[in-house]
Scaffold this active site. Structure first.
Site, PDB file in Angstrom:
ATOM      1  N   GLN A 194      55.950 -18.238  24.309  1.00  0.00           N
ATOM      2  CA  GLN A 194      56.574 -18.161  22.875  1.00  0.00           C
ATOM      3  C   GLN A 194      56.122 -17.136  21.831  1.00  0.00           C
ATOM      4  OE1 GLN A 194      54.161 -21.887  21.877  1.00  0.00           O
ATOM      5  NE2 GLN A 194      54.037 -20.941  19.963  1.00  0.00           N
TER       6      GLN A 194
ATOM      7  N   HIS B  98      50.453 -28.650  18.219  1.00  0.00           N
ATOM      8  CA  HIS B  98      50.815 -27.908  19.224  1.00  0.00           C
ATOM      9  C   HIS B  98      51.647 -28.805  20.360  1.00  0.00           C
ATOM     10  CE1 HIS B  98      51.394 -24.431  21.944  1.00  0.00           C
ATOM     11  NE2 HIS B  98      50.672 -24.853  22.991  1.00  0.00           N
TER      12      HIS B  98
END
Length: 442
Positions: free
Chosen positions: A63, A363
């Site tokens: 990411q 997360h």
């Protein structure tokens, strides 16, 4: 109120100077840092990356410098299916495509909430909450479902990463600046009693500017494309004239309504076996409502194991920064012994951490394996989205105790729930405040 006196501080200083053990610790911590000095190497020994159930996956994704873990985790669960179903070695779906539409929809969601709260004082907690972060990269499972159901998905090759999706700080800075400017205008229009039909036309102009901003920053989302690939047998395939929705239907084919979010929040204000939603939380107006079923941790893990046993990976949300080593990829409650290092008790219960702001979901990743001994989980295999340079080629290991303490959410197929659990999930949800820790975005 009692002030700190000079004499008190001098007393503390003298006690440390006379304690040789603490002075030795000082030298180590000053030079190496707290976590490096407190790291417990036995955590790696007890959490080797070998699992009795281990789902085959491709390489991990990355990411980069963005907060899109929730998207990557969802797209990775789909990628696992595509790799297996179409005999591919490696493949990625476009994270930039999903990112574009999420930003676009979040802007509209923000505008509508500003209008919804326009009669409140600007200093009210709800309005202050909205203005603090008009939009961000993070999200929840049901929010990504809303994007997929409305916009489908595309291969990464069709809409590759851009500078602003891989490193999103500048984009977020200016998009939030625009949204706050527009919030001023919308609140002033309501204050002047401008008809809502006229306000919506003005809002439409704001949305056009948002779309323009996103196209320039991220690229133009494809509406039709060709998909070509070679499978593991080197056979060539091509399909022309696909749309994002037809691609999703054929190559992913997951009915997202078949999945529900299961959480573990052991706080007094959230009884188990009840469904919950969160005020002001979402991204798509008219999209899927964010909803959870709160259960005991043993139940949450049992459901995750059942899905893994059927060969399907599990999207999950956790507090990844707690007791984890980024380089080696070990997430274990014994990873660091900071208590012994400082002689201070830092321990809290999971409920206390939630209630007092010490922890929340930060997360999202994917559970791709679990080690079972006599039917009981001992450690879990985790596919992260931080690239291959961390952990075991990007995969982490979570101890079972770490899962108990720092995992808050899993996404499970409905058919794995009991009839009673499904009824509890479908019951009218309790609405949590917008700032409740269970409204945190991964």
């Amino acid at each position: 109120m009692t002030e700190i006196t000079k004499a008190l501080t001098e007393k503390f200083a003298q006690e440390i100077q006379e304690n040789q053990h603490q002075m030795t610790l000082q030298r180590a911590v000053v030079k190496n840092g707290i976590k490096a000095s407190a790291e417990n190497i036995s955590a790696a020994v007890h959490n080797t990356p070998v699992f009795s159930i281990d789902i085959k996956t491709g390489k991990v994704s990355n990411q980069e410098q963005s907060g899109r873990c929730w998207m990557f985790a969802a797209l990775n669960t789909f990628r696992h299916k595509i790799l297996a179903n179409f005999n591919l070695k490696e493949f990625e779906l476009s994270q930039n495509y999903t990112f574009f539409w999420d930003k676009y929809e979040k802007a509209n969601y923000f505008y509508e909430n500003i209008l919804k709260t326009a009669n409140q004082e600007r200093t009210s907690r709800e309005v202050a909450f909205l203005l603090q972060t008009p939009q961000q990269d993070g999200g929840q499972w049901d929010m990504i479902v809303s994007i997929f159901q409305k916009y489908g998905a595309v291969p990464k090759a069709v809409m590759p990463e851009s500078r602003n999706s891989s490193s999103s700080n500048e984009l977020n800075n200016y998009l939030n600046k625009k949204l706050r400017c527009d919030a001023i205008a919308l609140r002033e229009l309501v204050e002047k009693n401008v008809p809502m039909e006229e306000i919506q036309l003005i809002k439409e102009g704001f949305l056009q500017e948002v779309y323009q901003f996103l196209v320039i920053s991220l690229g133009t989302p494809p509406t039709e494309f060709d998909f070509e690939y070679r499978d593991e047998n080197q056979e060539y395939h091509i399909e022309r004239g696909l749309t994002p929705q037809t691609f999703y239907d054929k190559y992913i084919g997951v009915n997202l309504d078949d999945y529900v979010s299961i959480i573990n929040a052991p706080t007094k204000d959230k009884p188990y076996n009840r469904s919950y939603t969160v005020d002001l939380l979402g991204n798509v107006v008219g999209g899927k409502e964010v909803r959870y079923l709160n259960v005991e941790m043993a139940t949450l893990k049992k459901l995750a194991i059942a899905q893994l046993e059927q060969g399907e990976s599990v999207w999950f949300g956790c507090d990844v920064g707690q007791s984890s080593t980024r380089d080696s990829g070990i997430m274990a409650t014994e990873a660091f012994d900071v208590n012994s290092l400082f002689g201070i008790d830092f321990d809290m219960t999971k409920a206390q951490r939630l209630d007092y702001g010490e922890s929340l979901m930060t997360h999202a990743m994917v559970l791709t394996g679990v080690d079972l001994i006599d039917g009981q989980s001992t450690k879990w295999k985790v596919e992260n989205s931080w690239g291959e340079k961390v952990g075991d080629k990007g995969f982490f290991v979570a101890s079972d105790a770490w899962m108990d303490e720092f995992t808050y959410q899993v996404v499970i197929r409905k058919d794995l729930l009991t009839a009673e659990q499904l009824a509890d999930f479908n019951a009218e949800p309790i609405v949590l405040d917008a700032w409740d820790p269970m409204g945190a975005l991964a």
